[in-house]
Motif scaffolding. Structure first.
Motif, mmCIF file in Angstrom:
data_model
loop_
_atom_site.group_PDB
_atom_site.id
_atom_site.type_symbol
_atom_site.label_atom_id
_atom_site.label_comp_id
_atom_site.label_asym_id
_atom_site.label_seq_id
_atom_site.Cartn_x
_atom_site.Cartn_y
_atom_site.Cartn_z
ATOM 1 N N ALA A 187 0.828 -1.202 0.000
ATOM 2 C CA ALA A 187 0.000 0.000 0.000
ATOM 3 C C ALA A 187 0.864 1.254 0.000
ATOM 4 C CB ALA A 187 -0.928 0.001 1.205
ATOM 5 N N HIS A 188 1.980 1.220 0.703
ATOM 6 C CA HIS A 188 2.897 2.369 0.703
ATOM 7 C C HIS A 188 3.415 2.653 -0.708
ATOM 8 C CE1 HIS A 188 4.042 2.235 5.276
ATOM 9 N NE2 HIS A 188 2.800 2.596 5.063
ATOM 10 N N LEU A 189 3.667 1.609 -1.485
ATOM 11 C CA LEU A 189 4.125 1.825 -2.854
ATOM 12 C C LEU A 189 3.040 2.514 -3.683
ATOM 13 C CD1 LEU A 189 6.230 1.537 -5.044
ATOM 14 C CD2 LEU A 189 5.409 -0.803 -5.455
ATOM 15 N N VAL A 190 1.793 2.155 -3.440
ATOM 16 C CA VAL A 190 0.689 2.835 -4.128
ATOM 17 C C VAL A 190 0.671 4.313 -3.741
ATOM 18 C CG1 VAL A 190 -1.818 2.948 -4.395
ATOM 19 C CG2 VAL A 190 -0.682 0.722 -4.324
ATOM 20 N N VAL A 191 0.897 4.609 -2.459
ATOM 21 C CA VAL A 191 0.961 6.003 -2.015
ATOM 22 C C VAL A 191 2.091 6.738 -2.733
ATOM 23 C CG1 VAL A 191 1.347 7.554 -0.072
ATOM 24 C CG2 VAL A 191 -0.024 5.492 0.245
ATOM 25 N N VAL A 192 3.253 6.094 -2.829
ATOM 26 C CA VAL A 192 4.389 6.699 -3.532
ATOM 27 C C VAL A 192 3.988 7.109 -4.939
ATOM 28 C CG1 VAL A 192 6.607 6.128 -4.612
ATOM 29 C CG2 VAL A 192 6.239 5.643 -2.186
ATOM 30 N N HIS A 193 3.347 6.198 -5.666
ATOM 31 C CA HIS A 193 2.958 6.494 -7.047
ATOM 32 C C HIS A 193 1.867 7.557 -7.105
ATOM 33 C CE1 HIS A 193 4.621 2.390 -8.550
ATOM 34 N NE2 HIS A 193 5.533 3.338 -8.585
ATOM 35 N N ALA A 194 0.907 7.510 -6.177
ATOM 36 C CA ALA A 194 -0.168 8.495 -6.183
ATOM 37 C C ALA A 194 0.355 9.888 -5.853
ATOM 38 C CB ALA A 194 -1.255 8.081 -5.196
ATOM 39 N N VAL A 195 1.288 9.975 -4.902
ATOM 40 C CA VAL A 195 1.897 11.264 -4.585
ATOM 41 C C VAL A 195 2.647 11.805 -5.800
ATOM 42 C CG1 VAL A 195 3.716 12.386 -3.222
ATOM 43 C CG2 VAL A 195 2.023 10.926 -2.090
ATOM 44 N N CYS A 196 3.377 10.941 -6.500
ATOM 45 C CA CYS A 196 4.102 11.381 -7.696
ATOM 46 C C CYS A 196 3.140 11.878 -8.769
ATOM 47 C CB CYS A 196 4.954 10.239 -8.243
ATOM 48 S SG CYS A 196 6.417 9.869 -7.260
ATOM 49 N N ALA A 197 2.001 11.199 -8.928
ATOM 50 C CA ALA A 197 1.014 11.640 -9.915
ATOM 51 C C ALA A 197 0.476 13.020 -9.553
ATOM 52 C CB ALA A 197 -0.123 10.623 -10.007
#
Length: 222
Positions: A187-197
């Motif tokens: 889930a943290h990796l999803v957050v990483v990608h969402a923050v980058c988006a």
């Protein structure tokens, strides 16, 4: 995955069945993803805030152990390089990746100082320290967060279930309510990608606004 808790309460995968583990893991991961969807405004806010800070010359420092260290380096790679589209490179440092400094600090000052001393070296008021910890209790990450606050940095945390010591210490926290460390890290990796988006969208918005300003100025002069 070495940072995750050994076997938290409520998590009892069938160790004799890969299929059983996957079934339970899927449910646990979905619980975390549902939570991220519910707090999407916070993720968006992080991306917009980071875009403003990094474009104005501040930097992001990221700390984590084990799998969380991999997540930290994944994020900084997306910022220094790129995520999905072209943009300017942005200042971001994964503190575990400076291996010579890291080994010297641990040797001379002890492992609890491994991130904190780097925060003191690189951090300035206005910068952000992002701490990743599935347990929210990693001593070296907690020391780094305290040092960052003393020095005037903003402190953000990505953790597992709250309450936990790191969540209590940082200025802003996103705590994933999944049970297993594996699901929390995914889930943290999803957050990483969402923050980058979100960050990329804000950078693009600012660039478009900057391009419009000279055109409007020319119209006024005409």
């Amino acid at each position: 995955m070495s940072e995750r808790p050994g076997n938290p309460a409520g998590w009892s995968p069938d160790e004799h069945s890969g299929q059983g583990w996957l079934r339970q893991h899927r449910a646990d991961l979905l619980a975390g993803l549902d939570h991220l969807t519910a707090v999407h405004h916070q993720i968006e806010r992080w991306g917009v805030d980071l875009a403003g800070r990094l474009l104005s010359g501040h930097r992001l420092l990221v700390a984590g152990n084990g799998g969380s260290a991999a997540e930290a380096q994944h994020l900084t790679a997306e910022l220094v390089g790129r995520f999905e589209g072209e943009r300017v490179p942005l200042a971001a440092i994964a503190l575990h990746a400076e291996t010579s400094s890291l080994s010297a600090i641990v040797n001379d000052y002890g492992q609890d100082e491994m991130f904190a001393r780097q925060v003191a070296a690189h951090g300035r008021p206005g910068d952000v320290l992002l701490c990743l910890s599935t347990s929210g209790a990693s001593a070296n990450v907690l020391v780094a967060a305290r040092r960052a606050r003393e020095l005037g940095l903003s402190t953000w945390a990505l953790t597992g279930q709250a309450p936990n010591p790191l969540a209590a210490l940082c200025d802003d926290v996103l705590a994933v309510p999944s049970v297993s460390g594996a699901a929390v890290q995914e889930a943290h990796l999803v957050v990483v990608h969402a923050v980058c988006a979100a960050l990329d969208a804000e950078v693009a918005r600012r660039e478009q606004a900057a391009r419009r300003r000279p055109a409007r100025a020319a119209e006024v002069r005409a």
